[in-house]
Design an enzyme around this catalytic site. Structure first.
Site, mmCIF file in Angstrom:
data_model
loop_
_atom_site.group_PDB
_atom_site.id
_atom_site.type_symbol
_atom_site.label_atom_id
_atom_site.label_comp_id
_atom_site.label_asym_id
_atom_site.label_seq_id
_atom_site.Cartn_x
_atom_site.Cartn_y
_atom_site.Cartn_z
ATOM 1 N N GLU C 71 0.815 -1.221 0.000
ATOM 2 C CA GLU C 71 0.000 0.000 0.000
ATOM 3 C C GLU C 71 0.843 1.263 0.000
ATOM 4 O OE1 GLU C 71 -0.769 -2.699 1.597
ATOM 5 O OE2 GLU C 71 -2.775 -3.114 0.808
ATOM 6 N N HIS C 140 -10.180 -6.508 9.963
ATOM 7 C CA HIS C 140 -10.736 -6.201 8.648
ATOM 8 C C HIS C 140 -12.122 -5.609 8.723
ATOM 9 C CE1 HIS C 140 -7.518 -9.087 7.829
ATOM 10 N NE2 HIS C 140 -7.469 -8.613 6.632
#
Lengths: 82, 392, 338
Positions: C71, C140
């Site tokens: 990322e 998550h």
């Protein structure tokens, strides 16, 4: 009865039906019923109160004398014992 | 909260005149309620002991709301009160976690979030704007917090508002009357000298407090006429005339502050002139002081308007629906009259009957006025005599 | 052609939130050749949430770029591309993974304009999936919009409706400064109708989704349908709720929010983030600062329980805002159970 006492008695009597009624400054020919918007029931009430205040009965035909402020004062001073 | 008028939808409880534990009987005055027109005393219709005062003074509630509950004098368990009108229902069950789940405990309301004496910012602002003393406001929010609606409930309606309310009510009623009722009017001028003489003599024997005025005689005569012509004493309901059991005379009173009240002399046919006068004085005094009872504002079976007191010659009035007639009296005044074939002067009064043409015709109206005249020409018997219930 | 009832109104067709996003990408890439999409699995796989399904086939490898699993690297590359005059859309799979790129987003994307004295602009759009409720467990299921709404230099969007999913991307791309867009994972399958020619939307204002008189329910993203459902329940209980969809989390539209509270005098803020130091806290503070004297009750917040989000279904449900909690909060505020 003095004219002042008569006037205050009348004011007190009217005050029972019209709270805060004040006769000060009203000319003698003022019609009592018109000035304070008294209908026949109000007027009878005023006469009754007045009779209690001054201590003597006021008959129907005598009530006619209470038409104006001036005539009422004259009536009361003449009629009252003291 | 009783309904004290056809158009009343809510009222404000002003004060309780009883407390829990007090024994009350049918007819006792238990509370004072403010309608848009005046303060009215509320009577109790049952015997019992006051169990709980449900509504707080200063609260405005819809008609039908339970104000208090009574229990039987034997001290049995309180009767189940009908559910008070509540704006919100309990939340329905929502599908949630499976039964085995420990539900996340909702955070307990911390003390600083509410409590007696706490006032919401909006309520405080409104109190300043509406000039309400917060010390007098009862809080109905969570844990007793004072909220905006509590302040609004406490803000007394300004006299101006009440006057406006009353004018609106009168306007609506008069408009409805003219729209619904086909009026006809009949007039009769009567010689009152016999009645007035009778009154003068009678008054000599009465205390100042019991003194009779001509209006009492006119009302007495009206009640008699209504028993003789019962077709004018009752109500037009669902397309038909329903005669009333008694002559409940409504008396139109104008209030000093503007507007009208119509208190009722119940069962006037059973009252002689002296008793009629006593009722009129009592009602007038209390109407002007704003202390009429609910039963005294109940619908009359016939209404009398006495505008003659204000000097007019005749009163062709507007009927108050669902009544079928209105009797208007003009002023009593000395006028020319034919006496034994010669011109004389007599005290005369002009009576005007307004009647509903659906219920009656002119012939019936004429009979009524002639009955009225007969009563006033024979005061010795009509003013004293007591009548029974009206027969059709 | 026979007359149909649809001829009186602009033609609409059945679609989903996901398809609306996809259509927005298509439109953007057709309108401006500088626009391209980059992220993990956006190309061959069609996107982890199938938003970019078919776009690689339509626009080719230069416009739809699969990136390595890093990322920080690909967000930095996106910043570089934007600095170089492109209009990149960086898809970070979920907000959970964006933490690895937070330094890039905060210290470069959001701050270069300032540090360069206005010489550099980073016209970057970052899209992220957010929220829980699908049993993806502690690492998550985050709703970290608050982290990004905290940063000066960013515009933060939260489309909750199909119109906004379709319409917010283009003005976000036109913005010369970085825009972060949050898409709640539970919204992708939501179906509805959209006009063939959708109207443009702004990225500046909140929206009143349901007008009401008694209380304001404020939500964003996934909590907007929740608030609307709570409003329906409250309506059956005699409470008329107004629902405000924030749409833009930074800068917040004070005028719409406070205007609503000025009308209803009570508020419940529904936020899937954790209660402390969150979006709901910011909205509450603004109401207290500027509308205190309108309030008839304390502001209520319905937020996630302050725990790592559980995996087990019943525990996850217990930790996230639910309709009955919002209803209960609204009832407390209106004093229904006093």
């Amino acid at each position: 009865m003095t004219p002042d006492r008569a006037r205050s008695a009348l004011q007190e009597a009217i005050g029972h039906v019209v709270p805060g009624a004040d006769l000060a400054g009203l000319p003698p020919e003022t019609d009592v019923r018109d000035a304070f918007e008294l209908d026949s029931l109000d007027f009878v009430e005023v006469v009754e109160q007045l009779s209690t205040i001054v201590g003597f009965r006021i008959e129907d035909h005598e009530a006619e004398a209470l038409r104006t402020v001036g005539s009422a004062e004259r009536f009361l001073t003449a009629r009252a014992p003291a | 909260m009783p309904s004290l008028g056809a158009d009343m939808t809510e009222g404000t409880l002003l004060e309780w005149l009883v407390s829990p534990g007090d024994e009350v009987h049918r007819g006792d005055v238990v509370a004072v309620v403010d309608t848009s027109k005046s303060a009215v005393e509320v009577e109790c219709f049952d015997d019992g002991v006051v169990d709980a005062l449900v509504v707080e003074p200063g609260t405005r509630v819809p008609v039908g709301t339970v104000l208090a509950t009574l229990r039987s004098p034997a001290g049995a368990a309180p009767e189940p009160a009908p559910a008070a009108v509540a704006p919100v229902e309990p939340s329905p069950a929502v599908a949630g976690p499976s039964p085995a789940a420990p539900p996340a405990p909702p955070p307990a309301a911390p003390a600083h979030r509410g409590g007696p004496g706490r006032i919401s910012p909006l309520a405080r602002r409104l109190a300043a704007e509406l000039d309400v003393d917060l010390a007098t406001v009862h809080g109905t929010g969570l844990h007793g917090v004072v909220r905006a609606e509590d302040v609004r409930a406490a803000a007394a309606p300004r006299p101006q508002d009440r006057e406006q309310d009353m004018r609106h009510s009168i306007a609506a009623l008069m408009t409805r009357s003219n729209a619904e009722i086909p009026h006809y009017h009949l007039t009769l001028t009567l010689d009152l000298h016999r009645t007035l003489e009778w009154l003068r003599e009678r008054n000599l024997g009465l205390s100042m407090a019991e003194r009779l005025v001509p209006a009492a005689a006119l009302l007495r005569a009206t009640a008699i006429a209504a028993t003789e012509v019962p077709e004018l004493n009752g109500h037009w309901v669902d397309g038909a005339f329903r005669p009333a059991e008694h002559v409940d005379l409504g008396l139109v009173l104008s209030l000093r502050s503007g507007g009208l009240l119509v208190p009722v002399i119940g069962a006037a046919e059973s009252l002689d002139a002296v008793a009629t006068m006593a009722r009129v004085r009592d009602l007038t005094r209390r109407a002007r002081g704003g202390r009429l009872r609910g039963s005294e504002l109940a619908p009359p079976s016939l209404t009398v308007s006495n505008l003659g007191d204000q000097g007019v010659e005749s009163v062709a009035g507007v009927i108050y629906p669902p009544q079928v007639a209105l009797v208007g009296f003009g002023a009593v005044s000395d006028r020319p009259w034919a006496v034994d074939g010669m011109l004389g002067v007599r005290p005369l009064v002009t009576v005007t009957l307004a009647a509903d043409h659906r219920a009656t015709d002119g012939a019936v109206g004429s009979r009524f006025l002639r009955a009225l005249d007969r009563a006033l020409q024979d005061p010795a018997s009509s003013m004293e005599q007591r009548q029974g219930a009206v027969t059709s | 052609m026979t007359a149909t009832t649809e001829e009186v109104a602009p033609t609409t067709r059945e679609t989903t939130y996901r398809e609306a996003l996809r259509e927005a990408h298509r439109e953007a890439m057709r309108r401006d050749e500088r626009v391209f999409l980059m992220g993990e699995d956006v190309g061959r796989y069609g996107g982890c949430f199938a938003v970019s399904l078919g776009l690689l086939e339509e626009f080719g490898e230069q416009r739809v770029r699969d990136t390595p699993l890093s990322e920080s690297a690909f967000t930095g590359a996106g910043i570089g591309a934007a600095l170089g005059g492109m209009r990149p859309i960086v898809e970070i799979m979920t907000v959970n993974f964006s933490l690895l790129a937070l330094d890039q987003i905060l210290n470069s994307a959001a701050t270069l304009r300032h540090m360069s004295g206005g010489q550099l602009s980073v016209p970057l759009v970052i899209r992220m999936t957010t929220g829980g409720g699908r049993q993806l467990a502690a690492q998550h299921s985050h709703s970290l919009e608050a982290y990004y709404a905290h940063i000066p230099g960013l515009t933060v969007l939260s489309p909750a409706t199909l119109e906004d999913a379709r319409g917010m991307l283009w003005p976000a791309l036109e913005d010369p400064d970085p825009v972060v867009v949050f898409e709640h994972g539970s919204l992708y399958n939501v179906a509805g109708r959209l006009p063939e020619e959708p109207a443009a939307v702004d990225i500046a204002h909140a929206a009143v989704r349901r007008a009401g008189r008694d209380i304001t329910l404020v939500g964003y993203g996934g909590t907007v349908p929740l608030a609307l459902e709570a409003a329906d329940v409250l309506a059956t209980q005699g409470v008329d709720a107004e629902v405000v969809d924030l749409r833009v989390l930074r800068p917040l539209d004070d005028e719409t929010i406070l205007g609503s509270v000025a009308r209803t005098h009570r508020a419940v803020v529904v936020d899937e983030g954790w209660r402390s130091v969150g979006i709901a806290a910011e909205v509450s503070a603004r109401i207290a600062e500027r509308s205190l004297y309108e309030l008839d009750a304390p502001v209520e917040r319905v937020c996630a329980a302050e725990v790592p989000l559980p995996y087990a279904k019943h525990l996850e449900d217990a930790a996230l805002p639910q309709v009955d909690e919002v209803v209960a909060a609204a009832r407390r505020a209106v004093g229904a159970d006093a």
